[in-house]
Design a protein around this motif. Structure first.
Motif, PDB file in Angstrom:
ATOM      1  N   PHE A 152       0.824  -1.216   0.000  1.00 16.92           N
ATOM      2  CA  PHE A 152       0.000   0.000   0.000  1.00 16.92           C
ATOM      3  C   PHE A 152       0.859   1.268   0.000  1.00 16.92           C
ATOM      4  O   PHE A 152       0.447   2.299  -0.519  1.00 16.92           O
ATOM      5  N   ALA A 153       2.042   1.188   0.589  1.00 18.33           N
ATOM      6  CA  ALA A 153       2.922   2.361   0.617  1.00 18.33           C
ATOM      7  C   ALA A 153       3.459   2.714  -0.765  1.00 18.33           C
ATOM      8  O   ALA A 153       3.925   3.832  -0.989  1.00 18.33           O
ATOM      9  N   LEU A 154       3.396   1.753  -1.707  1.00 20.99           N
ATOM     10  CA  LEU A 154       3.896   2.005  -3.061  1.00 20.99           C
ATOM     11  C   LEU A 154       2.886   2.726  -3.943  1.00 20.99           C
ATOM     12  O   LEU A 154       3.216   3.138  -5.048  1.00 20.99           O
ATOM     13  N   LYS A 172       2.040   7.310   4.002  1.00 23.81           N
ATOM     14  CA  LYS A 172       2.946   6.294   4.544  1.00 23.81           C
ATOM     15  C   LYS A 172       2.940   6.249   6.071  1.00 23.81           C
ATOM     16  O   LYS A 172       3.088   5.169   6.672  1.00 23.81           O
ATOM     17  N   ASP A 173       2.781   7.388   6.715  1.00 23.60           N
ATOM     18  CA  ASP A 173       2.765   7.398   8.181  1.00 23.60           C
ATOM     19  C   ASP A 173       1.553   6.651   8.736  1.00 23.60           C
ATOM     20  O   ASP A 173       1.659   5.898   9.708  1.00 23.60           O
ATOM     21  N   LYS A 174       0.397   6.829   8.111  1.00 22.93           N
ATOM     22  CA  LYS A 174      -0.804   6.127   8.568  1.00 22.93           C
ATOM     23  C   LYS A 174      -0.693   4.624   8.325  1.00 22.93           C
ATOM     24  O   LYS A 174      -1.174   3.808   9.117  1.00 22.93           O
ATOM     25  N   ILE A 175      -0.047   4.270   7.229  1.00 24.71           N
ATOM     26  CA  ILE A 175       0.157   2.853   6.911  1.00 24.71           C
ATOM     27  C   ILE A 175       1.060   2.204   7.949  1.00 24.71           C
ATOM     28  O   ILE A 175       0.787   1.105   8.446  1.00 24.71           O
ATOM     29  N   THR A 176       2.141   2.887   8.303  1.00 28.13           N
ATOM     30  CA  THR A 176       3.054   2.370   9.332  1.00 28.13           C
ATOM     31  C   THR A 176       2.349   2.267  10.680  1.00 28.13           C
ATOM     32  O   THR A 176       2.560   1.313  11.441  1.00 28.13           O
ATOM     33  N   GLN A 177       1.518   3.257  10.986  1.00 32.00           N
ATOM     34  CA  GLN A 177       0.778   3.250  12.249  1.00 32.00           C
ATOM     35  C   GLN A 177      -0.115   2.011  12.364  1.00 32.00           C
ATOM     36  O   GLN A 177      -0.158   1.351  13.407  1.00 32.00           O
ATOM     37  N   ILE A 178      -0.793   1.685  11.288  1.00 29.94           N
ATOM     38  CA  ILE A 178      -1.661   0.500  11.289  1.00 29.94           C
ATOM     39  C   ILE A 178      -0.834  -0.763  11.502  1.00 29.94           C
ATOM     40  O   ILE A 178      -1.204  -1.642  12.289  1.00 29.94           O
ATOM     41  N   SER A 212      -4.552   6.454  18.449  1.00 30.22           N
ATOM     42  CA  SER A 212      -5.537   7.493  18.107  1.00 30.22           C
ATOM     43  C   SER A 212      -5.350   7.947  16.664  1.00 30.22           C
ATOM     44  O   SER A 212      -4.239   7.925  16.127  1.00 30.22           O
ATOM     45  N   GLY A 213      -6.446   8.356  16.044  1.00 30.94           N
ATOM     46  CA  GLY A 213      -6.391   8.880  14.688  1.00 30.94           C
ATOM     47  C   GLY A 213      -6.127   7.843  13.624  1.00 30.94           C
ATOM     48  O   GLY A 213      -5.602   8.167  12.543  1.00 30.94           O
ATOM     49  N   VAL A 214      -6.488   6.586  13.889  1.00 28.84           N
ATOM     50  CA  VAL A 214      -6.282   5.521  12.900  1.00 28.84           C
ATOM     51  C   VAL A 214      -7.289   5.677  11.767  1.00 28.84           C
ATOM     52  O   VAL A 214      -8.487   5.885  11.996  1.00 28.84           O
ATOM     53  N   ASP A 215      -6.819   5.595  10.545  1.00 30.06           N
ATOM     54  CA  ASP A 215      -7.684   5.677   9.365  1.00 30.06           C
ATOM     55  C   ASP A 215      -8.403   4.331   9.212  1.00 30.06           C
ATOM     56  O   ASP A 215      -7.823   3.350   8.737  1.00 30.06           O
TER      57      ASP A 215
END
Length: 455
Positions: free
Chosen positions: A58-60, A66-72, A187-190
């Motif tokens: 998904f990061a590609l 990218k920050d939200k992807i890493t957070q998940i 917090s703030g997860v998409d």
């Protein structure tokens, strides 16, 4: 070149660690650690919902946050650490590994963490940092194994400690270089992104399990049906054949980036087949070369009691060659985010593998496991050849595939002619293959020499 520096360096270190393991551990001890590593390989993606694959893919995307992807990915790892406590009662139900339940837990969690944050680096296209991470990981494993196995004589516990610490150090490095530490927040997860990522990765969990069945379940069956010492020898027989897939995995990692960028272009089919044909020639040459020099190399590479492993390597090498080609075709699944394609092909091979293992291991022992693995890899290749036609029509009606397959299988059969005459015939076949595929390797060699000349 970046992937080569990272992967080849790390794999070479791992390759030369085998003599250390076979001399420091008995066949029974090596069978136990291999069994634990086998369990950990499938447990890590299960506990984290295989989220590392989604983090990378998904990061590609062009519009990726990218920050939200890493957070998940981080949040699912933390949840997995809690759920992973179930490892303790599971381990206690198996006599062979019950006393190592603490080590198994930390091995699985640390492995999941290192995989996640290395995938995070790949997804963020920090490829130099990713390659350095691979080298550091193997360096840590080598240094710590020498410390725990040779200096402290730690046996099984020393081996596991080395891997756990190496995984933790690697995860820490990747976390810092990718700035993943900024993602430690619930917090703030998409939520929509979370659902899409889980939907993609969760299908890959049974796929991982299916590949575990094909790659590793035979070791569990060999341990229970033949003996843990036999599994130690069988585990060693796996090491050299997997060099085929190791070397081409380096290429496939780079190729996945190119394939994603090429999606939808007019010459996509032609471009994919041009690369595929080159890969066939290279992987066939590698497989034939490994089979040719397997026995003389093993005689000096491993301890005497492990030398018998050569008997199983012909089947595994042939299987790994076709698995490599199947892995290349699976790039189409990655490009189109078709995780079900991975699942169906993995399920197809796994079911056949289980049936063949149950039928053959009681009859012919470890040979049965090797034959079952070889045939299941070949069937996955055939399945993907037809199943990926909705994306790319891969062509195998070429000299590289037809001649290469014939020489590869004939050379594998000649391994059992255990004398100088058999080795001579194998060398002759390898020379024929080198000549036949000169239009594959010769242009590559010329380009490399040209680059060197410019430097």
């Amino acid at each position: 070149m970046i992937f080569t520096l990272g992967n080849l360096g790390s794999k070479l270190i791992s390759f030369f660690l085998i003599p250390l393991y076979t001399n420091a551990l008995t066949t029974t001890e090596y069978g136990v650690v291999d069994l634990i590593a086998t369990v950990g390989t499938v447990a890590a993606p299960v506990l984290t919902l295989n989220i590392c694959e989604s983090v990378m893919r998904f990061a590609l995307d062009k519009d990726a946050n990218k920050d939200k992807i890493t957070q998940i990915g981080t949040n699912l790892l933390l949840i997995g650490m809690v759920v992973g406590l179930v490892i303790f009662p599971i381990c206690h139900s198996f006599n062979r590994i019950s006393q190592y339940s603490v080590f198994v837990y930390f091995y699985v969690i640390s492995l999941a963490a290192s995989q996640l944050y290395l995938c995070d680096l790949r997804g963020k296209e920090l490829l130099v940092y990713y390659s350095i991470g691979n080298v550091l990981h193997t360096f840590f494993i080598a240094a710590l194994n020498i410390l725990f196995l040779v200096v402290f004589k730690g046996g099984i516990e020393g081996y596991l400690n080395a891997y756990i610490i190496a995984n933790i150090l690697t995860a820490t490095y990747a976390l810092i270089m990718g700035k993943g530490y900024r993602s430690f927040s619930f917090s703030g997860v998409d939520k929509k992104l979370l659902q899409r990522m889980i939907r993609y990765s969760i299908v890959l969990i049974p796929n991982s399990f299916m590949w575990w069945i094909m790659n590793s379940s035979d070791r569990v069956m060999v341990s229970s049906m033949v003996g843990i010492a036999a599994n130690g020898i069988y585990a060693v027989s796996y090491k050299l054949p997997t060099l085929v897939s190791t070397l081409t995995t380096i290429f496939n990692q780079a190729w996945s980036y190119s394939a994603i960028r090429e999606e939808g272009t007019e010459d996509e089919n032609e471009y994919n087949n041009k690369i595929f044909r080159t890969l066939i020639g290279i992987v066939m040459l590698i497989g034939i070369g490994l089979i040719t020099f397997m026995k003389p190399f093993l005689s000096i590479y491993v301890a005497k009691e492990y030398y018998v492993a050569w008997k199983y390597t012909p089947f595994l090498t042939v299987g790994c060659v076709y698995l490599t080609l199947a892995t290349f075709m699976a790039t189409s699944y990655t490009v189109h985010k078709d995780s079900f394609g991975y699942l169906f092909s993995g399920m197809f091979g796994a079911i056949f593998n289980i049936v063949m293992n149950l039928a053959l291991i009681p009859l012919i022992g470890v040979y049965g496991a090797a034959i079952a693995t070889c045939i299941s890899y070949m069937l996955v290749f055939v399945f993907r050849l037809f199943h990926t036609r909705k994306y790319i029509r891969y062509n195998i009606k070429n000299k590289e595939f037809i001649v290469g397959s014939a020489i590869l299988i004939l050379s594998a059969c000649l391994m059992f002619v255990d004398n100088l005459f058999g080795l001579t015939l194998q060398c002759a076949l390898m020379l024929i293959a080198i000549y036949s595929f000169s239009d594959v390797w010769s242009p590559m060699l010329k380009k490399l020499l040209k680059l060197k000349g410019k430097q």
